[in-house]
Write a protein that holds these residues in place. Sequence first.
Motif, PDB file in Angstrom:
ATOM      1  N   THR A 150       0.838  -1.194   0.000  1.00 57.51           N
ATOM      2  CA  THR A 150       0.000   0.000   0.000  1.00 57.51           C
ATOM      3  C   THR A 150       0.873   1.244   0.000  1.00 57.51           C
ATOM      4  OG1 THR A 150      -0.175   0.325   2.402  1.00 57.51           O
ATOM      5  CG2 THR A 150      -1.659  -1.295   1.404  1.00 57.51           C
ATOM      6  N   TYR A 151       0.328   2.331  -0.575  1.00 54.02           N
ATOM      7  CA  TYR A 151       1.083   3.565  -0.726  1.00 54.02           C
ATOM      8  C   TYR A 151       0.178   4.754  -0.420  1.00 54.02           C
ATOM      9  CZ  TYR A 151       3.760   0.178  -3.429  1.00 54.02           C
ATOM     10  OH  TYR A 151       4.437  -0.947  -3.831  1.00 54.02           O
ATOM     11  N   GLN A 152       0.670   5.677   0.404  1.00 49.09           N
ATOM     12  CA  GLN A 152      -0.086   6.878   0.694  1.00 49.09           C
ATOM     13  C   GLN A 152      -0.053   7.841  -0.492  1.00 49.09           C
ATOM     14  OE1 GLN A 152      -2.101   8.029   3.714  1.00 49.09           O
ATOM     15  NE2 GLN A 152      -2.638   8.869   1.737  1.00 49.09           N
ATOM     16  N   PHE A 153       0.959   7.747  -1.308  1.00 45.66           N
ATOM     17  CA  PHE A 153       1.109   8.627  -2.469  1.00 45.66           C
ATOM     18  C   PHE A 153       0.453   7.996  -3.700  1.00 45.66           C
ATOM     19  CE2 PHE A 153       4.871   6.107  -1.554  1.00 45.66           C
ATOM     20  CZ  PHE A 153       5.126   5.442  -2.747  1.00 45.66           C
ATOM     21  N   HIS A 154       0.460   8.751  -4.807  1.00 44.64           N
ATOM     22  CA  HIS A 154      -0.255   8.326  -6.009  1.00 44.64           C
ATOM     23  C   HIS A 154       0.662   8.275  -7.228  1.00 44.64           C
ATOM     24  CE1 HIS A 154      -4.256   8.906  -4.143  1.00 44.64           C
ATOM     25  NE2 HIS A 154      -3.634   9.859  -3.469  1.00 44.64           N
ATOM     26  N   PRO A 155       0.538   7.234  -8.052  1.00 45.23           N
ATOM     27  CA  PRO A 155       1.241   7.229  -9.342  1.00 45.23           C
ATOM     28  C   PRO A 155       0.487   8.108 -10.330  1.00 45.23           C
ATOM     29  CG  PRO A 155      -0.054   5.235  -9.113  1.00 45.23           C
ATOM     30  CD  PRO A 155      -0.214   5.997  -7.816  1.00 45.23           C
ATOM     31  N   ASP A 156       1.196   8.973 -11.038  1.00 47.37           N
ATOM     32  CA  ASP A 156       0.537   9.851 -12.006  1.00 47.37           C
ATOM     33  C   ASP A 156       1.281   9.926 -13.329  1.00 47.37           C
ATOM     34  OD1 ASP A 156       2.767  11.271 -11.251  1.00 47.37           O
ATOM     35  OD2 ASP A 156       1.686  13.004 -10.452  1.00 47.37           O
ATOM     36  N   GLY A 157       2.272   9.012 -13.524  1.00 45.55           N
ATOM     37  CA  GLY A 157       3.018   8.996 -14.770  1.00 45.55           C
ATOM     38  C   GLY A 157       4.137  10.009 -14.838  1.00 45.55           C
ATOM     39  N   LYS A 158       4.425  10.699 -13.733  1.00 46.98           N
ATOM     40  CA  LYS A 158       5.436  11.757 -13.751  1.00 46.98           C
ATOM     41  C   LYS A 158       6.679  11.408 -12.948  1.00 46.98           C
ATOM     42  CE  LYS A 158       1.883  15.306 -14.322  1.00 46.98           C
ATOM     43  NZ  LYS A 158       1.220  16.500 -13.750  1.00 46.98           N
ATOM     44  N   ASN A 159       6.709  10.223 -12.367  1.00 44.89           N
ATOM     45  CA  ASN A 159       7.861   9.805 -11.559  1.00 44.89           C
ATOM     46  C   ASN A 159       8.249   8.391 -11.979  1.00 44.89           C
ATOM     47  OD1 ASN A 159       9.760   9.220  -9.564  1.00 44.89           O
ATOM     48  ND2 ASN A 159       8.644  10.394  -8.016  1.00 44.89           N
ATOM     49  N   PRO A 160       8.887   8.261 -13.150  1.00 45.56           N
ATOM     50  CA  PRO A 160       9.118   6.946 -13.752  1.00 45.56           C
ATOM     51  C   PRO A 160       9.862   5.951 -12.868  1.00 45.56           C
ATOM     52  CG  PRO A 160       9.616   8.699 -15.315  1.00 45.56           C
ATOM     53  CD  PRO A 160       9.387   9.352 -14.000  1.00 45.56           C
ATOM     54  N   LYS A 161      10.895   6.400 -12.160  1.00 43.11           N
ATOM     55  CA  LYS A 161      11.693   5.466 -11.369  1.00 43.11           C
ATOM     56  C   LYS A 161      10.880   4.868 -10.223  1.00 43.11           C
ATOM     57  CE  LYS A 161      16.070   4.946  -8.915  1.00 43.11           C
ATOM     58  NZ  LYS A 161      17.329   5.618  -8.446  1.00 43.11           N
ATOM     59  N   LEU A 162      10.208   5.718  -9.456  1.00 42.12           N
ATOM     60  CA  LEU A 162       9.403   5.258  -8.332  1.00 42.12           C
ATOM     61  C   LEU A 162       8.237   4.393  -8.816  1.00 42.12           C
ATOM     62  CD1 LEU A 162       8.675   5.245  -5.327  1.00 42.12           C
ATOM     63  CD2 LEU A 162       7.484   7.427  -5.690  1.00 42.12           C
ATOM     64  N   GLU A 163       7.577   4.830  -9.862  1.00 43.34           N
ATOM     65  CA  GLU A 163       6.407   4.100 -10.355  1.00 43.34           C
ATOM     66  C   GLU A 163       6.790   2.765 -10.984  1.00 43.34           C
ATOM     67  OE1 GLU A 163       4.305   6.929 -12.765  1.00 43.34           O
ATOM     68  OE2 GLU A 163       4.141   8.331 -11.086  1.00 43.34           O
ATOM     69  N   LYS A 164       7.973   2.678 -11.550  1.00 40.37           N
ATOM     70  CA  LYS A 164       8.443   1.396 -12.081  1.00 40.37           C
ATOM     71  C   LYS A 164       8.669   0.398 -10.949  1.00 40.37           C
ATOM     72  CE  LYS A 164      11.938  -0.755 -15.043  1.00 40.37           C
ATOM     73  NZ  LYS A 164      13.145  -0.537 -15.857  1.00 40.37           N
ATOM     74  N   ILE A 165       9.204   0.878  -9.829  1.00 44.56           N
ATOM     75  CA  ILE A 165       9.403   0.010  -8.662  1.00 44.56           C
ATOM     76  C   ILE A 165       8.056  -0.540  -8.188  1.00 44.56           C
ATOM     77  CG2 ILE A 165      10.075  -0.007  -6.220  1.00 44.56           C
ATOM     78  CD1 ILE A 165      12.223   2.089  -6.943  1.00 44.56           C
ATOM     79  N   ILE A 166       7.044   0.331  -8.121  1.00 43.70           N
ATOM     80  CA  ILE A 166       5.719  -0.070  -7.639  1.00 43.70           C
ATOM     81  C   ILE A 166       5.085  -1.094  -8.571  1.00 43.70           C
ATOM     82  CG2 ILE A 166       3.374   0.749  -7.200  1.00 43.70           C
ATOM     83  CD1 ILE A 166       4.614   3.445  -6.392  1.00 43.70           C
ATOM     84  N   ILE A 167       5.087  -0.803  -9.875  1.00 42.83           N
ATOM     85  CA  ILE A 167       4.395  -1.680 -10.809  1.00 42.83           C
ATOM     86  C   ILE A 167       5.133  -2.997 -10.987  1.00 42.83           C
ATOM     87  CG2 ILE A 167       5.425  -0.983 -13.007  1.00 42.83           C
ATOM     88  CD1 ILE A 167       1.664  -1.381 -12.289  1.00 42.83           C
ATOM     89  N   CYS A 168       6.461  -2.974 -10.907  1.00 43.85           N
ATOM     90  CA  CYS A 168       7.237  -4.219 -11.021  1.00 43.85           C
ATOM     91  C   CYS A 168       6.999  -5.125  -9.817  1.00 43.85           C
ATOM     92  CB  CYS A 168       8.725  -3.908 -11.174  1.00 43.85           C
ATOM     93  SG  CYS A 168       9.187  -3.306 -12.814  1.00 43.85           S
ATOM     94  N   ALA A 169       6.918  -4.528  -8.634  1.00 44.17           N
ATOM     95  CA  ALA A 169       6.651  -5.323  -7.428  1.00 44.17           C
ATOM     96  C   ALA A 169       5.288  -5.991  -7.522  1.00 44.17           C
ATOM     97  CB  ALA A 169       6.732  -4.428  -6.191  1.00 44.17           C
ATOM     98  N   PHE A 170       4.297  -5.258  -7.985  1.00 48.04           N
ATOM     99  CA  PHE A 170       2.949  -5.816  -8.118  1.00 48.04           C
ATOM    100  C   PHE A 170       2.914  -6.891  -9.209  1.00 48.04           C
ATOM    101  CE2 PHE A 170      -1.447  -5.487  -9.901  1.00 48.04           C
ATOM    102  CZ  PHE A 170      -2.116  -5.994  -8.805  1.00 48.04           C
ATOM    103  N   SER A 171       3.573  -6.615 -10.318  1.00 43.09           N
ATOM    104  CA  SER A 171       3.614  -7.578 -11.421  1.00 43.09           C
ATOM    105  C   SER A 171       4.253  -8.889 -10.981  1.00 43.09           C
ATOM    106  CB  SER A 171       4.385  -6.981 -12.602  1.00 43.09           C
ATOM    107  OG  SER A 171       4.504  -7.905 -13.657  1.00 43.09           O
ATOM    108  N   ASN A 172       5.324  -8.804 -10.205  1.00 44.99           N
ATOM    109  CA  ASN A 172       5.983 -10.016  -9.710  1.00 44.99           C
ATOM    110  C   ASN A 172       5.073 -10.794  -8.762  1.00 44.99           C
ATOM    111  OD1 ASN A 172       8.308  -9.582 -11.187  1.00 44.99           O
ATOM    112  ND2 ASN A 172       9.383  -8.535  -9.525  1.00 44.99           N
TER     113      ASN A 172
END
Length: 351
Positions: A317-339
Amino acid sequence: MMEGIINLSNGVSYTGHWHGEKTECSGEMIFYTGMGNLLEFISDPAVKGKIVLATYPNILNCYIDQEKLESDDIQIAGLVIQQEYGEFSVSMKKWLTVFKEKCIPVMTGMDTRSIIKQLLKVGEVPITMKANVGDLISSAKQVKELSTSTYKTINSNGKTHVVLIDFFVKNSLIKWLIKSDYKITIVPAEVTAEKVKALKPDGIVFSGGTGNPSSYKNCYPEYREIAKEYPTMAFGLGHQILAEAFGAHVEKMKWGHRNFKHPIIHVESKEVYMSNQNHCYSVLEEGLEATGFIVSYQSIQDKSIEGLSHKIYPITTYQFHPDGKNPKLEKIIICAFSNQVKQAKGVNIYA
């Protein structure tokens, strides 16, 4: 030029120039310190019914881009800014026209520095805001409900199917999931575990939203069952709801985090990121151990919890939001979920 007045709950009042119909509105006043991204902020479901004090003096000197809307409409009840009437640019005049059409009052020429000092003392408090005239001719905008009451599928050809539980979802979250090639089934907040299972998803997403997470307390048993069954990630209000559903404590902050560049730190790696945040409730660390959650991200400014991961179940879970403007952080989030999704399907994951 019509005069307007705002009254804080502690008895302090401020006057300025009123723009719009002769209306009156009330709501919780929050402050926004960003120098841009105004349209995204005021259309975010998280600010539904709020009166926004914008601290940047030229916040309305920007273009109106409908593609940046986070919902179908502007969600705020009123806006308070420093800009004076005589300084109006073409873009500001367009903004004031839009606000007037939507029955959202705006007050200009305000001492925003003084007001924010009051808010820092008393917190985000209810205020009244009205035209300072004898007779008010109409009521201010009534914000409609935002969440879905039906089931809706988006990007039906996506390779991975997620059920998105809608607590007033932001458009940017949907766009972000589509970009990662997810088929999205949006379901109402009151969905049951049985109905989710019937959809046969690969994973679950709890959206962000507005209001007190405890408002959904009756659904907590269903949410726990869903999250235990499927790889799950949650954002904003969804993060608070899921944490509280597992037994964590959530409290209202004196003033929230409302910016597109709020610094957070990943607890394990010590890496720092800028994040998009808009919330006024926070998960407490006290009693967290009993829930099975551990802290993954923290705010650098006040050490509040910004992310959680579960020790037993594939829940992040994350208090912050992905909005397509922070590629490095959002890649970490989506890769963790994908795995987590792949592992749930029995796919071997190699480093």
